[in-house]
Design a protein around this motif. Structure first.
Motif, PDB file in Angstrom:
ATOM      1  N   ARG A 192      11.851  17.254  -2.034  1.00  0.00           N
ATOM      2  CA  ARG A 192      11.334  17.430  -0.675  1.00  0.00           C
ATOM      3  C   ARG A 192      12.448  17.918   0.258  1.00  0.00           C
ATOM      4  NH1 ARG A 192       8.131  11.825   0.057  1.00  0.00           N
ATOM      5  NH2 ARG A 192       9.966  11.087  -1.090  1.00  0.00           N
ATOM      6  N   ARG A 233      -0.650   8.580 -10.135  1.00  0.00           N
ATOM      7  CA  ARG A 233       0.608   7.902  -9.833  1.00  0.00           C
ATOM      8  C   ARG A 233       0.603   6.477 -10.396  1.00  0.00           C
ATOM      9  NH1 ARG A 233       3.889   9.070  -4.133  1.00  0.00           N
ATOM     10  NH2 ARG A 233       5.601   9.998  -5.288  1.00  0.00           N
ATOM     11  N   THR A 269       4.439   9.501   5.872  1.00  0.00           N
ATOM     12  CA  THR A 269       4.282   9.872   7.283  1.00  0.00           C
ATOM     13  C   THR A 269       4.923  11.240   7.497  1.00  0.00           C
ATOM     14  OG1 THR A 269       6.331   8.631   7.725  1.00  0.00           O
ATOM     15  CG2 THR A 269       4.263   7.519   8.232  1.00  0.00           C
ATOM     16  N   CYS A 328      13.470  12.604   4.582  1.00  0.00           N
ATOM     17  CA  CYS A 328      13.626  11.772   5.776  1.00  0.00           C
ATOM     18  C   CYS A 328      14.358  12.423   6.944  1.00  0.00           C
ATOM     19  CB  CYS A 328      14.341  10.477   5.411  1.00  0.00           C
ATOM     20  SG  CYS A 328      13.332   9.430   4.365  1.00  0.00           S
ATOM     21  N   SER A 385      -5.268   5.081   8.478  1.00  0.00           N
ATOM     22  CA  SER A 385      -6.395   4.780   7.589  1.00  0.00           C
ATOM     23  C   SER A 385      -6.077   3.560   6.725  1.00  0.00           C
ATOM     24  CB  SER A 385      -6.848   6.000   6.789  1.00  0.00           C
ATOM     25  OG  SER A 385      -5.853   6.382   5.919  1.00  0.00           O
ATOM     26  N   ALA A 386      -4.813   3.382   6.335  1.00  0.00           N
ATOM     27  CA  ALA A 386      -4.470   2.166   5.583  1.00  0.00           C
ATOM     28  C   ALA A 386      -4.689   0.928   6.463  1.00  0.00           C
ATOM     29  CB  ALA A 386      -3.023   2.234   5.106  1.00  0.00           C
ATOM     30  N   VAL A 436       3.046   3.925   3.211  1.00  0.00           N
ATOM     31  CA  VAL A 436       2.429   5.226   2.941  1.00  0.00           C
ATOM     32  C   VAL A 436       3.270   6.334   3.570  1.00  0.00           C
ATOM     33  CG1 VAL A 436       0.127   4.206   2.839  1.00  0.00           C
ATOM     34  CG2 VAL A 436       0.961   5.132   5.000  1.00  0.00           C
ATOM     35  N   ILE A 494       0.861  -1.191   0.000  1.00  0.00           N
ATOM     36  CA  ILE A 494       0.000   0.000   0.000  1.00  0.00           C
ATOM     37  C   ILE A 494       0.892   1.234   0.000  1.00  0.00           C
ATOM     38  CG2 ILE A 494      -1.820   1.248   1.226  1.00  0.00           C
ATOM     39  CD1 ILE A 494      -2.781  -1.336   2.391  1.00  0.00           C
ATOM     40  N   TYR A 547      -2.258   8.646   7.571  1.00  0.00           N
ATOM     41  CA  TYR A 547      -2.244   7.739   6.409  1.00  0.00           C
ATOM     42  C   TYR A 547      -1.990   6.295   6.834  1.00  0.00           C
ATOM     43  CZ  TYR A 547      -1.804  12.267   4.185  1.00  0.00           C
ATOM     44  OH  TYR A 547      -2.013  13.567   3.811  1.00  0.00           O
ATOM     45  N   GLU A 573      12.798   0.734   6.025  1.00  0.00           N
ATOM     46  CA  GLU A 573      13.567   0.741   4.780  1.00  0.00           C
ATOM     47  C   GLU A 573      14.751   1.688   4.904  1.00  0.00           C
ATOM     48  OE1 GLU A 573      13.355  -1.304   2.116  1.00  0.00           O
ATOM     49  OE2 GLU A 573      15.246  -0.248   1.860  1.00  0.00           O
ATOM     50  N   ALA A 633       2.487   3.650  -3.481  1.00  0.00           N
ATOM     51  CA  ALA A 633       3.347   3.453  -4.656  1.00  0.00           C
ATOM     52  C   ALA A 633       4.303   4.636  -4.803  1.00  0.00           C
ATOM     53  CB  ALA A 633       2.488   3.296  -5.909  1.00  0.00           C
ATOM     54  N   LEU A 645      16.914   2.321   2.164  1.00  0.00           N
ATOM     55  CA  LEU A 645      17.420   2.767   0.866  1.00  0.00           C
ATOM     56  C   LEU A 645      17.586   4.280   0.852  1.00  0.00           C
ATOM     57  CD1 LEU A 645      15.079   4.337  -0.987  1.00  0.00           C
ATOM     58  CD2 LEU A 645      14.185   2.060  -1.136  1.00  0.00           C
TER      59      LEU A 645
HETATM   60  P1  NAD Z   1       5.504   8.952  -0.935  1.00  0.00           P
HETATM   61  O1  NAD Z   1       4.710  10.135  -0.562  1.00  0.00           O
HETATM   62  O2  NAD Z   1       6.400   8.994  -2.124  1.00  0.00           O
HETATM   63  O3  NAD Z   1       4.520   7.686  -1.159  1.00  0.00           O
HETATM   64  C1  NAD Z   1       3.479   7.368  -0.314  1.00  0.00           C
HETATM   65  C2  NAD Z   1       2.261   6.959  -1.172  1.00  0.00           C
HETATM   66  O4  NAD Z   1       1.261   6.415  -0.315  1.00  0.00           O
HETATM   67  C3  NAD Z   1       1.596   8.117  -1.914  1.00  0.00           C
HETATM   68  O5  NAD Z   1       1.622   7.852  -3.299  1.00  0.00           O
HETATM   69  C4  NAD Z   1       0.158   8.138  -1.365  1.00  0.00           C
HETATM   70  O6  NAD Z   1      -0.803   8.456  -2.348  1.00  0.00           O
HETATM   71  C5  NAD Z   1      -0.009   6.732  -0.876  1.00  0.00           C
HETATM   72  N1  NAD Z   1      -1.038   6.558   0.148  1.00  0.00           N
HETATM   73  C6  NAD Z   1      -1.245   7.273   1.290  1.00  0.00           C
HETATM   74  N2  NAD Z   1      -2.260   6.771   1.989  1.00  0.00           N
HETATM   75  C7  NAD Z   1      -2.724   5.693   1.302  1.00  0.00           C
HETATM   76  C8  NAD Z   1      -3.761   4.752   1.533  1.00  0.00           C
HETATM   77  N3  NAD Z   1      -4.512   4.784   2.643  1.00  0.00           N
HETATM   78  N4  NAD Z   1      -3.977   3.788   0.602  1.00  0.00           N
HETATM   79  C9  NAD Z   1      -3.209   3.728  -0.523  1.00  0.00           C
HETATM   80  N5  NAD Z   1      -2.211   4.594  -0.777  1.00  0.00           N
HETATM   81  C10 NAD Z   1      -1.966   5.560   0.128  1.00  0.00           C
HETATM   82  O7  NAD Z   1       6.357   8.560   0.365  1.00  0.00           O
HETATM   83  P2  NAD Z   1       7.743   7.748   0.409  1.00  0.00           P
HETATM   84  O8  NAD Z   1       8.893   8.661   0.179  1.00  0.00           O
HETATM   85  O9  NAD Z   1       7.611   6.511  -0.393  1.00  0.00           O
HETATM   86  O10 NAD Z   1       7.792   7.366   1.946  1.00  0.00           O
HETATM   87  C11 NAD Z   1       6.945   6.380   2.492  1.00  0.00           C
HETATM   88  C12 NAD Z   1       7.427   6.046   3.885  1.00  0.00           C
HETATM   89  O11 NAD Z   1       8.739   5.467   3.822  1.00  0.00           O
HETATM   90  C13 NAD Z   1       7.554   7.239   4.817  1.00  0.00           C
HETATM   91  O12 NAD Z   1       7.190   6.837   6.108  1.00  0.00           O
HETATM   92  C14 NAD Z   1       9.039   7.556   4.778  1.00  0.00           C
HETATM   93  O13 NAD Z   1       9.478   8.159   5.971  1.00  0.00           O
HETATM   94  C15 NAD Z   1       9.655   6.189   4.641  1.00  0.00           C
HETATM   95  N6  NAD Z   1      10.985   6.170   3.995  1.00  0.00           N
HETATM   96  C16 NAD Z   1      11.252   6.959   2.912  1.00  0.00           C
HETATM   97  C17 NAD Z   1      12.498   6.895   2.286  1.00  0.00           C
HETATM   98  C18 NAD Z   1      12.814   7.741   1.094  1.00  0.00           C
HETATM   99  O14 NAD Z   1      13.963   7.758   0.679  1.00  0.00           O
HETATM  100  N7  NAD Z   1      11.875   8.449   0.505  1.00  0.00           N
HETATM  101  C19 NAD Z   1      13.456   6.003   2.749  1.00  0.00           C
HETATM  102  C20 NAD Z   1      13.148   5.191   3.850  1.00  0.00           C
HETATM  103  C21 NAD Z   1      11.900   5.289   4.460  1.00  0.00           C
END
Ligand code: NAD
Ligand code: UDX
Length: 470
Positions: A348, A41, A93, A278, A113-114, A91, A10, A110, A163, A12, A165
């Motif tokens: 970001r 997306r 945060t 992050c 709700s997921a 999702v 959940i 988010y 994660e 993308a 990465l």
């Molecule tokens: P992002 O905003 O790129 O992706 C999150 C996606 O979740 C969005 O496309 C949104 O539409 C979708 N979403 C939200 N609520 C939803 C729901 N209820 N059902 C379906 N889809 C839903 O965020 P991201 O950068 O991928 O980060 C996600 C998480 O991973 C965060 O907690 C972040 O801290 C963590 N994280 C990010 C990175 C990074 O490099 N970006 C690395 C490690 C961890």
């Protein structure tokens, strides 16, 4: 333990997309479906010409090999949840912008709700994996929500699997992770769920790199890793200020200290400040956690890492103005790079936003070029940072599709992102110099340009962390 045949992810985004694409590639026997509420997306992930929603080296190749084979992108959340044995919650945060903990705490709306949605639609037992970065104890809240709302006969096991990465190297990081961390409850069910997820990673990750810990430790380790990494950058940036006033060279200092195996050489590149979605968010999260635990000294300690970063960004902006004889009003400033680091289109928390905002506030004319970031994205970021509509902003801000066109009549070039293009020996600095007003300045916020060569051309060069400036 359960054998995992179908995975649902959940979210993308930057994490869910690359992570689960690599799982699909490395586990051809598992069907992976990545779902999102955002139809645009998903459409981009499914686009025929592979115009994927995020730019990440190597990602397109992975998606080309797997999409339609055992990797699917969909907006049908319910169906994917129902079919899956294991669900990643990936999702966003973001930092809360209002209410309790505004400016510090993570917005868990988010995630919640997921989670509620999973409980509501699931018709069989699932392993639910917290992939998002979350405050400690979130897994336990998720468990409570799942247990209180599940249908009879449905059992949920919850795991934490943060994660690590980094953007720009996501695919390489996923292929070859330093470690995979899995947090589980210390129960037979927890151990079985942990074994099931471990067996997915074991398809390509050596067993000794798959680490099993408690739920809390897993959640806290993620915040701790980002806090420690960001702290190194703030430390070297604090030293960069000393270098500039003493004549030391921060590169030499970083190299010298990095040879100490206890310190290590990585993540000691002085810069215009760290960005990305992050570091700041996760440290502020840790600050909030510390405050909530009545540990104000701990909170203050971590807070200073973010404060130093803010100071570094503004210090660099001030260096530009000071060197341009105290004013940049009506002067053209060419900004090279807008992404928060090279090899990503992500903006970001990019330091570029703070810099451009401060140049605009000084009433400069700012010309921005980035090889990956879309102009729409830059307009969105700058409109929101300056609280000024595009029409008004465009009197001072122009966006360009190549570097050279930003230089005409410019007083200074400011290198903000370390794109290879700007460090390349083929970059046309002679052309830039010819197009600019004199004296022509280069402010290198990443320490990537060849100062000696630029000075030979006639530039005045100011580099973060170097005393031999100008
Ligand atoms: P992002 O905003 O790129 O992706 C999150 C996606 O979740 C969005 O496309 C949104 O539409 C979708 N979403 C939200 N609520 C939803 C729901 N209820 N059902 C379906 N889809 C839903 O965020 P991201 O950068 O991928 O980060 C996600 C998480 O991973 C965060 O907690 C972040 O801290 C963590 N994280 C990010 C990175 C990074 O490099 N970006 C690395 C490690 C961890
Ligand atoms: C970070 C963590 O590295 C990753 O493990 C976590 O999963 C997500 O957050 P990311 O933000 O994508 O990854 O990139 P990272 O390479 O960590 O860079 C973050 C910022 O620090 C960038 O703005 C980068 O330019 C800056 N940086 C990095 C420096 O200024 N100096 C350095 O030495 C390293």
């Amino acid at each position: 333990h359960t054998e995992i045949k179908r995975i649902c992810c959940i979210g993308a985004g930057y994490v869910g997309g690359p992570t689960c694409s690599v799982i699909a590639l490395k586990c051809p026997h598992i069907i992976v479906t990545i779902v999102d509420l955002n139809p645009a997306r998903i459409a981009a992930w499914n686009s025929e010409d592979f115009a994927l929603p995020i730019y990440e080296p190597g990602l397109e190749d992975v998606v080309r090999q797997t999409r339609g084979r055992n990797l699917f992108f969909s907006t049908e959340v319910d169906k994917a949840v129902q079919e899956a044995d294991l669900i990643f919650v990936s999702v966003n945060t973001p930092t809360k912008t209002s209410g309790v903990g505004a400016g510090y705490a993570a917005d868990l709306n988010y995630v919640e709700s997921a989670t509620r949605h999973i409980a509501q639609v699931a018709t069989s037992s699932k392993i639910v994996v917290e992939k998002s970065t979350v405050p400690c104890r979130t897994a336990s809240s998720m468990r409570t929500i799942l247990e209180s709302n599940s249908r009879p006969g449905c059992h949920f096991d919850i795991l934490s699997n943060p994660e690590f990465l980094a953007e720009g190297t996501a695919i390489a990081d996923l292929y070859n992770p330093d470690r995979v961390l899995i947090g589980a409850l210390d129960t037979p069910e927890g151990a079985a769920a942990c074994a099931a997820l471990s067996s997915v990673y074991a398809n390509w990750v050596p067993k000794e790199r798959i680490l099993n810990v408690g739920l809390w430790s897993s959640e806290l380790s993620k915040l701790a890793a980002n806090a420690l990494l960001a702290q190194r950058i703030s430390s070297i940036n604090a030293l960069s200020a000393i270098c500039e006033t003493t004549g030391a060279d921060v590169r030499e200092v970083a190299h010298a200290v990095g040879l100490d195996s206890r310190i290590g050489s990585k993540f000691l590149r002085a810069s215009v400040g760290f960005g990305g979605s992050c570091f700041q968010k996760d440290i502020l999260n840790l600050v909030y956690l510390s405050e909530s635990l009545h540990l104000p000294e701990v909170a203050k300690y971590w807070r200073s890492v973010v404060d130093m970063n803010e100071w570094q960004k503004l210090r660099f902006a001030k260096t530009v103005v000071d060197n341009l004889f105290g004013t940049i009003t009506n002067k053209r400033i060419a900004v090279l790079g807008f992404a928060f680091k090279a090899d990503t289109g992500d903006t970001r928390e990019s330091p570029a936003i703070t810099l451009v905002k401060s140049f605009v506030a000084e009433r400069a004319k700012v010309a921005v070029y980035d090889p990956q970031v879309s102009h729409d994205q830059i307009w969105m970021d700058m409109q929101s940072a300056c609280s000024t509509p595009k029409q008004e902003l465009s009197k001072q801000l122009t966006l360009h599709t190549d570097a050279q066109s930003t230089f005409a009549g410019a007083s200074a070039i400011v290198v903000v992102t370390e794109w290879a293009e700007f460090a390349s020996p083929n970059f046309d600095w002679e052309g830039a110099f010819a197009a600019m007003t004199k004296p022509a300045f280069v402010f290198d916020g990443r320490g990537i340009v060849n100062g000696a060569r630029l000075r030979e051309i006639g530039f005045k060069v100011v580099t973060i962390g170097r005393g031999e400036n100008l």
